[in-house]
Scaffold this motif. Structure first.
Motif, PDB file in Angstrom:
ATOM      1  N   HIS A  73       0.843  -1.194   0.000  1.00 43.35           N
ATOM      2  CA  HIS A  73       0.000   0.000   0.000  1.00 43.35           C
ATOM      3  C   HIS A  73       0.882   1.250   0.000  1.00 43.35           C
ATOM      4  O   HIS A  73       0.642   2.202  -0.745  1.00 43.35           O
ATOM      5  CB  HIS A  73      -0.911  -0.016   1.229  1.00 43.35           C
ATOM      6  CG  HIS A  73      -1.927   1.073   1.258  1.00 43.35           C
ATOM      7  ND1 HIS A  73      -2.095   1.903   2.341  1.00 43.35           N
ATOM      8  CD2 HIS A  73      -2.833   1.488   0.325  1.00 43.35           C
ATOM      9  CE1 HIS A  73      -3.061   2.776   2.084  1.00 43.35           C
ATOM     10  NE2 HIS A  73      -3.518   2.548   0.873  1.00 43.35           N
ATOM     11  N   GLY A  74       1.933   1.229   0.805  1.00 39.49           N
ATOM     12  CA  GLY A  74       2.852   2.360   0.837  1.00 39.49           C
ATOM     13  C   GLY A  74       3.544   2.581  -0.488  1.00 39.49           C
ATOM     14  O   GLY A  74       3.782   3.720  -0.901  1.00 39.49           O
ATOM     15  N   ARG A  75       3.869   1.485  -1.164  1.00 35.91           N
ATOM     16  CA  ARG A  75       4.506   1.614  -2.487  1.00 35.91           C
ATOM     17  C   ARG A  75       3.573   2.300  -3.472  1.00 35.91           C
ATOM     18  O   ARG A  75       3.992   3.190  -4.231  1.00 35.91           O
ATOM     19  CB  ARG A  75       4.898   0.229  -3.018  1.00 35.91           C
ATOM     20  CG  ARG A  75       5.660   0.276  -4.350  1.00 35.91           C
ATOM     21  CD  ARG A  75       5.993  -1.114  -4.825  1.00 35.91           C
ATOM     22  NE  ARG A  75       4.813  -1.829  -5.276  1.00 35.91           N
ATOM     23  CZ  ARG A  75       4.243  -1.669  -6.474  1.00 35.91           C
ATOM     24  NH1 ARG A  75       4.740  -0.798  -7.350  1.00 35.91           N
ATOM     25  NH2 ARG A  75       3.172  -2.361  -6.801  1.00 35.91           N
ATOM     26  N   LEU A  76       2.311   1.933  -3.463  1.00 33.64           N
ATOM     27  CA  LEU A  76       1.354   2.546  -4.381  1.00 33.64           C
ATOM     28  C   LEU A  76       1.110   4.013  -4.017  1.00 33.64           C
ATOM     29  O   LEU A  76       0.985   4.863  -4.905  1.00 33.64           O
ATOM     30  CB  LEU A  76       0.039   1.767  -4.352  1.00 33.64           C
ATOM     31  CG  LEU A  76       0.086   0.335  -4.885  1.00 33.64           C
ATOM     32  CD1 LEU A  76      -1.281  -0.330  -4.752  1.00 33.64           C
ATOM     33  CD2 LEU A  76       0.539   0.299  -6.347  1.00 33.64           C
ATOM     34  N   LEU A  77       1.055   4.308  -2.728  1.00 37.55           N
ATOM     35  CA  LEU A  77       0.828   5.687  -2.313  1.00 37.55           C
ATOM     36  C   LEU A  77       1.991   6.595  -2.692  1.00 37.55           C
ATOM     37  O   LEU A  77       1.811   7.777  -2.971  1.00 37.55           O
ATOM     38  CB  LEU A  77       0.603   5.757  -0.799  1.00 37.55           C
ATOM     39  CG  LEU A  77      -0.716   5.217  -0.262  1.00 37.55           C
ATOM     40  CD1 LEU A  77      -0.714   5.266   1.266  1.00 37.55           C
ATOM     41  CD2 LEU A  77      -1.907   5.994  -0.810  1.00 37.55           C
ATOM     42  N   GLY A  78       3.192   6.046  -2.694  1.00 37.67           N
ATOM     43  CA  GLY A  78       4.375   6.862  -2.950  1.00 37.67           C
ATOM     44  C   GLY A  78       4.489   7.398  -4.356  1.00 37.67           C
ATOM     45  O   GLY A  78       5.250   8.334  -4.605  1.00 37.67           O
ATOM     46  N   GLY A  79       3.740   6.824  -5.293  1.00 42.53           N
ATOM     47  CA  GLY A  79       3.850   7.272  -6.679  1.00 42.53           C
ATOM     48  C   GLY A  79       5.029   6.621  -7.375  1.00 42.53           C
ATOM     49  O   GLY A  79       5.645   5.685  -6.859  1.00 42.53           O
ATOM     50  N   ASP A  80       5.362   7.149  -8.548  1.00 38.38           N
ATOM     51  CA  ASP A  80       6.357   6.474  -9.381  1.00 38.38           C
ATOM     52  C   ASP A  80       7.575   7.334  -9.721  1.00 38.38           C
ATOM     53  O   ASP A  80       8.318   7.028 -10.648  1.00 38.38           O
ATOM     54  CB  ASP A  80       5.696   5.999 -10.684  1.00 38.38           C
ATOM     55  CG  ASP A  80       5.025   7.142 -11.446  1.00 38.38           C
ATOM     56  OD1 ASP A  80       5.162   8.313 -11.017  1.00 38.38           O
ATOM     57  OD2 ASP A  80       4.356   6.868 -12.458  1.00 38.38           O
ATOM     58  N   ARG A  81       7.817   8.395  -8.941  1.00 38.36           N
ATOM     59  CA  ARG A  81       8.944   9.271  -9.272  1.00 38.36           C
ATOM     60  C   ARG A  81      10.132   9.137  -8.332  1.00 38.36           C
ATOM     61  O   ARG A  81      11.241   9.511  -8.691  1.00 38.36           O
ATOM     62  CB  ARG A  81       8.479  10.730  -9.315  1.00 38.36           C
ATOM     63  CG  ARG A  81       7.400  10.976 -10.346  1.00 38.36           C
ATOM     64  CD  ARG A  81       7.304  12.429 -10.720  1.00 38.36           C
ATOM     65  NE  ARG A  81       6.164  12.681 -11.594  1.00 38.36           N
ATOM     66  CZ  ARG A  81       5.871  13.865 -12.101  1.00 38.36           C
ATOM     67  NH1 ARG A  81       6.642  14.914 -11.828  1.00 38.36           N
ATOM     68  NH2 ARG A  81       4.808  14.017 -12.879  1.00 38.36           N
ATOM     69  N   LEU A  82       9.906   8.631  -7.142  1.00 38.50           N
ATOM     70  CA  LEU A  82      10.998   8.419  -6.199  1.00 38.50           C
ATOM     71  C   LEU A  82      11.172   6.919  -5.979  1.00 38.50           C
ATOM     72  O   LEU A  82      10.194   6.165  -6.006  1.00 38.50           O
ATOM     73  CB  LEU A  82      10.685   9.100  -4.862  1.00 38.50           C
ATOM     74  CG  LEU A  82      10.620  10.630  -4.864  1.00 38.50           C
ATOM     75  CD1 LEU A  82      10.168  11.139  -3.500  1.00 38.50           C
ATOM     76  CD2 LEU A  82      11.956  11.232  -5.247  1.00 38.50           C
ATOM     77  N   PRO A  83      12.394   6.455  -5.745  1.00 35.52           N
ATOM     78  CA  PRO A  83      12.595   5.026  -5.477  1.00 35.52           C
ATOM     79  C   PRO A  83      11.889   4.625  -4.190  1.00 35.52           C
ATOM     80  O   PRO A  83      11.875   5.393  -3.222  1.00 35.52           O
ATOM     81  CB  PRO A  83      14.123   4.897  -5.349  1.00 35.52           C
ATOM     82  CG  PRO A  83      14.601   6.275  -5.014  1.00 35.52           C
ATOM     83  CD  PRO A  83      13.658   7.218  -5.692  1.00 35.52           C
ATOM     84  N   PHE A  84      11.297   3.450  -4.195  1.00 35.99           N
ATOM     85  CA  PHE A  84      10.568   2.985  -3.017  1.00 35.99           C
ATOM     86  C   PHE A  84      11.493   2.147  -2.156  1.00 35.99           C
ATOM     87  O   PHE A  84      12.092   1.171  -2.610  1.00 35.99           O
ATOM     88  CB  PHE A  84       9.352   2.159  -3.420  1.00 35.99           C
ATOM     89  CG  PHE A  84       8.577   1.625  -2.246  1.00 35.99           C
ATOM     90  CD1 PHE A  84       7.943   2.492  -1.364  1.00 35.99           C
ATOM     91  CD2 PHE A  84       8.493   0.251  -2.004  1.00 35.99           C
ATOM     92  CE1 PHE A  84       7.238   2.019  -0.270  1.00 35.99           C
ATOM     93  CE2 PHE A  84       7.784  -0.234  -0.923  1.00 35.99           C
ATOM     94  CZ  PHE A  84       7.156   0.657  -0.048  1.00 35.99           C
ATOM     95  N   ASP A  85      11.625   2.515  -0.892  1.00 37.45           N
ATOM     96  CA  ASP A  85      12.465   1.801   0.071  1.00 37.45           C
ATOM     97  C   ASP A  85      11.561   0.897   0.908  1.00 37.45           C
ATOM     98  O   ASP A  85      10.973   1.331   1.900  1.00 37.45           O
ATOM     99  CB  ASP A  85      13.200   2.810   0.952  1.00 37.45           C
ATOM    100  CG  ASP A  85      14.211   2.159   1.885  1.00 37.45           C
ATOM    101  OD1 ASP A  85      14.076   0.948   2.155  1.00 37.45           O
ATOM    102  OD2 ASP A  85      15.130   2.864   2.352  1.00 37.45           O
ATOM    103  N   ALA A  86      11.459  -0.367   0.497  1.00 37.19           N
ATOM    104  CA  ALA A  86      10.555  -1.300   1.179  1.00 37.19           C
ATOM    105  C   ALA A  86      10.981  -1.533   2.624  1.00 37.19           C
ATOM    106  O   ALA A  86      10.132  -1.684   3.511  1.00 37.19           O
ATOM    107  CB  ALA A  86      10.494  -2.620   0.427  1.00 37.19           C
ATOM    108  N   ASP A  87      12.288  -1.564   2.888  1.00 35.14           N
ATOM    109  CA  ASP A  87      12.760  -1.795   4.248  1.00 35.14           C
ATOM    110  C   ASP A  87      12.360  -0.640   5.159  1.00 35.14           C
ATOM    111  O   ASP A  87      11.965  -0.854   6.317  1.00 35.14           O
ATOM    112  CB  ASP A  87      14.277  -1.973   4.259  1.00 35.14           C
ATOM    113  CG  ASP A  87      14.716  -3.272   3.602  1.00 35.14           C
ATOM    114  OD1 ASP A  87      13.899  -4.211   3.541  1.00 35.14           O
ATOM    115  OD2 ASP A  87      15.875  -3.346   3.145  1.00 35.14           O
ATOM    116  N   TYR A  88      12.470   0.580   4.653  1.00 36.47           N
ATOM    117  CA  TYR A  88      12.075   1.756   5.445  1.00 36.47           C
ATOM    118  C   TYR A  88      10.579   1.714   5.733  1.00 36.47           C
ATOM    119  O   TYR A  88      10.146   1.947   6.866  1.00 36.47           O
ATOM    120  CB  TYR A  88      12.434   3.027   4.674  1.00 36.47           C
ATOM    121  CG  TYR A  88      11.985   4.301   5.347  1.00 36.47           C
ATOM    122  CD1 TYR A  88      12.705   4.841   6.404  1.00 36.47           C
ATOM    123  CD2 TYR A  88      10.838   4.966   4.929  1.00 36.47           C
ATOM    124  CE1 TYR A  88      12.291   6.007   7.036  1.00 36.47           C
ATOM    125  CE2 TYR A  88      10.412   6.128   5.545  1.00 36.47           C
ATOM    126  CZ  TYR A  88      11.144   6.652   6.598  1.00 36.47           C
ATOM    127  OH  TYR A  88      10.721   7.793   7.211  1.00 36.47           O
TER     128      TYR A  88
END
Length: 289
Positions: free
Chosen positions: A176-191
């Motif tokens: 859910h956090g990955r989708l909310l973050g959008g697609d312009r910044l790298p997603f840090d799954a561990d964070y």
């Protein structure tokens, strides 16, 4: 410092206070179903370097009272809870920053309690106004015709809530956090995972309430009051926003008298590390004006 505040009979709200107690107060209001820890510690500490920062858990989130099924309430009650937090801490007026639903609640405060606000900042939200958005070429667009929520998020939100255990729930939150973050910044799954684990530990369980989605939202329009607003207001524009994508921020800035707008590059509907410094700088600059 942590403390509980009685917002109403049978309703206690968890609050946390950071920064110098004699600094100007800044109240953070998080979005739907999200507790105060949705504001990351790193961002809170940046703000607390120059402000007295308060974050709190809405009803039916975190350590605050979960009792919607026994005592249902309208969404507008959550704005009154923010006033209860200020009252409980002995704060007459505060700078207020609201994200997502928190941005809508902040608009209610701008409209209904302007005497309690020093300033307002709105992140990832939509205008509680039915005035059309006027494009740069002068063409008006009704609010209901502005771009909607990203299909991938809508699909995820449409799935029935299932209890598949703590690990599955944690991974659902990370996605859910990955989708909310959008697609312009790298997603840090561990964070994201570490933040969600902290929220679960803080709450004491991994259940997610649906109270805010079920609460009555029929009395939120504040068109006239926002058009006559006197509270200095900053609108944060997030170019990768998947919930209220552009031009929602520009519509918001047009709907609120005197509002300014600033863009945080790459930002979506989340608060990853990359946006902490520019977002804190924008908020602190606004509260010093």
């Amino acid at each position: 410092m942590e403390r509980f505040i009685d917002a109403a009979p049978g309703v206690r709200l968890w609050t946390e206070d950071r920064g110098a107690t004699d600094a100007p107060p800044l109240l953070l209001i998080m979005g739907a179903q999200a507790p105060g820890l949705g504001w990351p510690d790193e961002l809170v500490d940046m703000l607390a370097s120059r402000r007295r920062v308060i974050r709190y858990d809405h009803r039916d989130t975190g350590r605050s009272t979960w009792a919607f099924d026994q005592r249902p309430y309208p969404l507008s009650q959550l704005a009154e809870d923010a006033i209860a937090v200020l009252d409980g801490l002995g704060i007459e007026r505060a700078h207020i920053v609201g994200m997502s639903l928190g941005g809508m609640l902040t608009q209610l405060l701008i409209a209904d309690h302007p005497d309690r606000l020093l300033s307002a900042a709105l992140i990832g939200t939509s205008a509680l106004s039915d005035v059309p958005y006027v494009q740069p070429n002068g063409t008006p667009i009704p609010p209901e015709e502005l771009p909607g929520i990203a299909p991938r998020l809508l699909e995820m939100w449409s799935r029935p809530a299932e209890d598949l255990g703590p690990e599955a729930e944690l991974e659902r939150r990370v996605e859910h956090g990955r989708l909310l973050g959008g697609d312009r910044l790298p997603f840090d799954a561990d964070y994201a995972r570490a933040l969600e684990l902290k929220v679960i530990e803080h709450t004491g369980h991994y259940a997610t309430s649906t109270a805010h989605a079920r609460a009555d939202a029929s009395d939120l329009n504040r068109t006239e009051q926002l058009a006559q607003a006197t509270v200095p207001t900053l609108v944060i524009s997030a170019p990768a926003e998947p919930v209220f994508p552009p031009p929602h921020p520009h519509h918001l800035a047009q709907a609120i008298q005197g509002a300014r707008i600033i863009e945080i590059p790459g930002m979506g509907h989340a608060l990853p590390r990359e946006v902490h410094r520019p977002l804190a700088a924008a908020i602190l600059d606004h509260t010093e004006r």
